[in-house]
Scaffold this motif. Sequence first.
Motif, PDB file in Angstrom:
ATOM      1  N   ASN A  98      40.494  28.502 -28.030  1.00 56.85           N
ATOM      2  CA  ASN A  98      41.838  27.931 -27.903  1.00 56.85           C
ATOM      3  C   ASN A  98      41.975  26.974 -26.722  1.00 56.85           C
ATOM      4  O   ASN A  98      42.970  26.249 -26.627  1.00 56.85           O
ATOM      5  CB  ASN A  98      42.871  29.046 -27.778  1.00 56.85           C
ATOM      6  CG  ASN A  98      43.036  29.829 -29.075  1.00 56.85           C
ATOM      7  OD1 ASN A  98      42.679  29.346 -30.147  1.00 56.85           O
ATOM      8  ND2 ASN A  98      43.559  31.035 -28.985  1.00 56.85           N
ATOM      9  N   THR A  99      40.988  26.961 -25.811  1.00 61.40           N
ATOM     10  CA  THR A  99      41.057  26.021 -24.687  1.00 61.40           C
ATOM     11  C   THR A  99      40.787  24.591 -25.131  1.00 61.40           C
ATOM     12  O   THR A  99      41.163  23.634 -24.449  1.00 61.40           O
ATOM     13  CB  THR A  99      40.044  26.386 -23.588  1.00 61.40           C
ATOM     14  OG1 THR A  99      38.710  26.228 -24.092  1.00 61.40           O
ATOM     15  CG2 THR A  99      40.265  27.796 -23.090  1.00 61.40           C
TER      16      THR A  99
ATOM     17  N   ASP B 112      42.217  25.842 -15.099  1.00 63.34           N
ATOM     18  CA  ASP B 112      42.391  24.422 -15.404  1.00 63.34           C
ATOM     19  C   ASP B 112      43.435  23.787 -14.496  1.00 63.34           C
ATOM     20  O   ASP B 112      43.285  22.634 -14.068  1.00 63.34           O
ATOM     21  CB  ASP B 112      42.780  24.246 -16.876  1.00 63.34           C
ATOM     22  CG  ASP B 112      42.535  22.838 -17.365  1.00 63.34           C
ATOM     23  OD1 ASP B 112      41.375  22.386 -17.342  1.00 63.34           O
ATOM     24  OD2 ASP B 112      43.515  22.170 -17.752  1.00 63.34           O
ATOM     25  N   LEU B 113      44.503  24.522 -14.192  1.00 64.31           N
ATOM     26  CA  LEU B 113      45.528  24.008 -13.278  1.00 64.31           C
ATOM     27  C   LEU B 113      44.926  23.716 -11.907  1.00 64.31           C
ATOM     28  O   LEU B 113      45.195  22.679 -11.290  1.00 64.31           O
ATOM     29  CB  LEU B 113      46.663  25.019 -13.170  1.00 64.31           C
ATOM     30  CG  LEU B 113      47.830  24.668 -12.243  1.00 64.31           C
ATOM     31  CD1 LEU B 113      49.143  25.208 -12.811  1.00 64.31           C
ATOM     32  CD2 LEU B 113      47.630  25.246 -10.838  1.00 64.31           C
TER      33      LEU B 113
ATOM     34  N   LEU C 245      42.272  31.375 -17.901  1.00 68.65           N
ATOM     35  CA  LEU C 245      41.611  30.083 -18.122  1.00 68.65           C
ATOM     36  C   LEU C 245      42.575  28.928 -17.871  1.00 68.65           C
ATOM     37  O   LEU C 245      42.179  27.882 -17.353  1.00 68.65           O
ATOM     38  CB  LEU C 245      41.057  30.023 -19.547  1.00 68.65           C
ATOM     39  CG  LEU C 245      39.870  30.947 -19.842  1.00 68.65           C
ATOM     40  CD1 LEU C 245      39.533  30.929 -21.325  1.00 68.65           C
ATOM     41  CD2 LEU C 245      38.653  30.566 -19.012  1.00 68.65           C
ATOM     42  N   GLY C 246      43.835  29.119 -18.236  1.00 69.18           N
ATOM     43  CA  GLY C 246      44.828  28.096 -17.945  1.00 69.18           C
ATOM     44  C   GLY C 246      45.030  27.918 -16.452  1.00 69.18           C
ATOM     45  O   GLY C 246      45.206  26.794 -15.960  1.00 69.18           O
TER      46      GLY C 246
ATOM     47  N   ASN D  11      39.927  32.075  -8.761  1.00 73.75           N
ATOM     48  CA  ASN D  11      39.837  30.641  -9.028  1.00 73.75           C
ATOM     49  C   ASN D  11      38.957  29.932  -8.007  1.00 73.75           C
ATOM     50  O   ASN D  11      38.078  29.154  -8.359  1.00 73.75           O
ATOM     51  CB  ASN D  11      41.232  30.013  -9.040  1.00 73.75           C
ATOM     52  CG  ASN D  11      42.026  30.399 -10.262  1.00 73.75           C
ATOM     53  OD1 ASN D  11      41.513  30.423 -11.373  1.00 73.75           O
ATOM     54  ND2 ASN D  11      43.297  30.729 -10.072  1.00 73.75           N
TER      55      ASN D  11
ATOM     56  N   TYR E  24      52.234  32.995 -12.599  1.00 72.66           N
ATOM     57  CA  TYR E  24      51.269  33.727 -13.423  1.00 72.66           C
ATOM     58  C   TYR E  24      51.432  35.242 -13.336  1.00 72.66           C
ATOM     59  O   TYR E  24      50.597  35.988 -13.847  1.00 72.66           O
ATOM     60  CB  TYR E  24      49.845  33.320 -13.042  1.00 72.66           C
ATOM     61  CG  TYR E  24      49.467  31.957 -13.590  1.00 72.66           C
ATOM     62  CD1 TYR E  24      48.907  31.829 -14.861  1.00 72.66           C
ATOM     63  CD2 TYR E  24      49.705  30.802 -12.866  1.00 72.66           C
ATOM     64  CE1 TYR E  24      48.579  30.597 -15.375  1.00 72.66           C
ATOM     65  CE2 TYR E  24      49.375  29.549 -13.374  1.00 72.66           C
ATOM     66  CZ  TYR E  24      48.812  29.447 -14.629  1.00 72.66           C
ATOM     67  OH  TYR E  24      48.489  28.208 -15.147  1.00 72.66           O
TER      68      TYR E  24
ATOM     69  N   ALA F 124      43.353  34.026 -21.735  1.00 72.10           N
ATOM     70  CA  ALA F 124      43.911  32.682 -21.952  1.00 72.10           C
ATOM     71  C   ALA F 124      44.704  32.228 -20.738  1.00 72.10           C
ATOM     72  O   ALA F 124      44.610  31.074 -20.307  1.00 72.10           O
ATOM     73  CB  ALA F 124      44.788  32.670 -23.205  1.00 72.10           C
ATOM     74  N   SER F 125      45.491  33.137 -20.167  1.00 67.87           N
ATOM     75  CA  SER F 125      46.268  32.810 -18.973  1.00 67.87           C
ATOM     76  C   SER F 125      45.354  32.497 -17.798  1.00 67.87           C
ATOM     77  O   SER F 125      45.579  31.540 -17.039  1.00 67.87           O
ATOM     78  CB  SER F 125      47.201  33.973 -18.620  1.00 67.87           C
ATOM     79  OG  SER F 125      47.904  33.720 -17.430  1.00 67.87           O
TER      80      SER F 125
END
Length: 525
Positions: free
Chosen positions: A278-279, A235-236, A231-232, A354, A106, A228-229
């Motif tokens: 977009n999520t 989720d990971l 939020l990704g 996170n 990231y 966006a990154s």
Amino acid sequence: MRRLSPLLRQPLLPRTPPSGARLAGWPSIRAQWLSSTSSRPCSCSDPQPDRPQAQSSTPADYRALGASQDLFTTSVYSPGSPLFLPNGTHIVNKLITFLRTQYLQYGFREVLTPTIYKRPLWEVSGHWQNYKDDMYEVRGRGASGDTEGEMGEDESYGLKPMNCPGHCLLFKSQTHSYRELPIRYADFSPLHRNEVSGSLSGLTRVRRFHQDDGHIFCRPQQIKGEIASALGFVDLVMSTFGLGPYRLVLSTRPEKDFIGSLELWNSAETQLREALDNTGREWAMNEGDGAFYGPKIDIQLQDQAGKYHQLSTIQLDMNLPQRFGLEYQVAEGEEDYNPETPGKATPVMIHRANFGSLERFLALLIEQYAGRWPFWLSPRQGIVLTVNQDEAVVQQAHEAAAKISGFRALQPGQTEAAPQPLSSVDSTFLIDVDTSSQSLSKKIQRAKQMKYNLIFILGPKDVAASRITVDITGQLQSQPERNVPKLQELLTQRLGDQALKNPRAVPLPVDDVHDLLVQLERRFV
């Protein structure tokens, strides 16, 4: 090794977030994780006198589990500062190592920053004016009136309650071009906050803690991509640790007393909305509840009772970059070029984490897994049990443990040459050995009560055949439950169909076990 009582575990109840774009009808938001069940108050929550105490059997809270698994303790000599035992430190280090590895993907670079800063820094950041009561103030040498020493020693300092001012100093220490942005810093430094003593609780409300703190310095037009990154990344983490469901809440500009132009606020909020859309997840709007210095996205995790509680936040900040005079060079004709400040522009700062507090996240995992740790996190990954105390069996047990663990520990009184250095990329595992005179059945019973993931059994026949017998039932019971299919697939591939038919006694060549454990770790099961 202590004998412990078996502990119940309870799966997470799946719930679907309610539809609608407002937060008003949702359960109240807490600033900390509350891991309650429907029949008892949470171990980390505030008292709830209105709810009757149930007498039914419930999972032990994280404090009982932490004690039974030798994870952490506390001391009256340092209230609010948990002391981590080797088992707990193993898990914390695994969590940090996991994030450090993901940071490579990231684009974060880890930094180290001081624990203590002079008062003028906190005045620049605004913490001294608005947060002083929650900070630890420290006086420098000479505070008692002694005039000896260097100039400037008799000053007021503050232990840092957060990392952002230090990261602003790092950004400002170098010249940056718009082509370099975004710049992303990560920091695991310990933080200190002077919480009221009556509010302190185990791992969930502490005075000394660690955050997986990250700060992103970017151009205004890069906000959407960075959010966006982020939020990704969230989720990971959620999927890897088997957490969820969770929901996202956008808090927007307050009506008054905000800083920054309306144009910048509107642009930032639009980019946040687009990133949330977009999520593909449902999200809610909390209008007017953003901080005075920027909008934010809260990540709220659902507990076993179906309630949502704060886990972490992604916060935009237009305040600190201005306070610290941060800037980057920008060419004329670029979107963020401002004729009033030719060649210079102020970055937007994004605070993100996170785990939030690692201590609080660990408390969450302890209860979530109920002591049944996935192999890759477990402080009790495996144990070798001997059938008897024959010299050949005992010797082979230690040899097997060395091969399985990936290293040979020095023994007291050992006079052989020192071991060669291990590489940080070598896979090593925690494998204990029990060669006591107790019966095998009692050894197995104790190992299961201590929740070892894998139990290796070694007898004379195993020694003769250069093999070891593995009981994989503990690993099959490990959490999160969604890992079970991955585990079954791996075991079938590596051990064959018979392994799942008789998981209490799987024969394996000793030389093959280490590679199997490497695969368990790489698949996060």
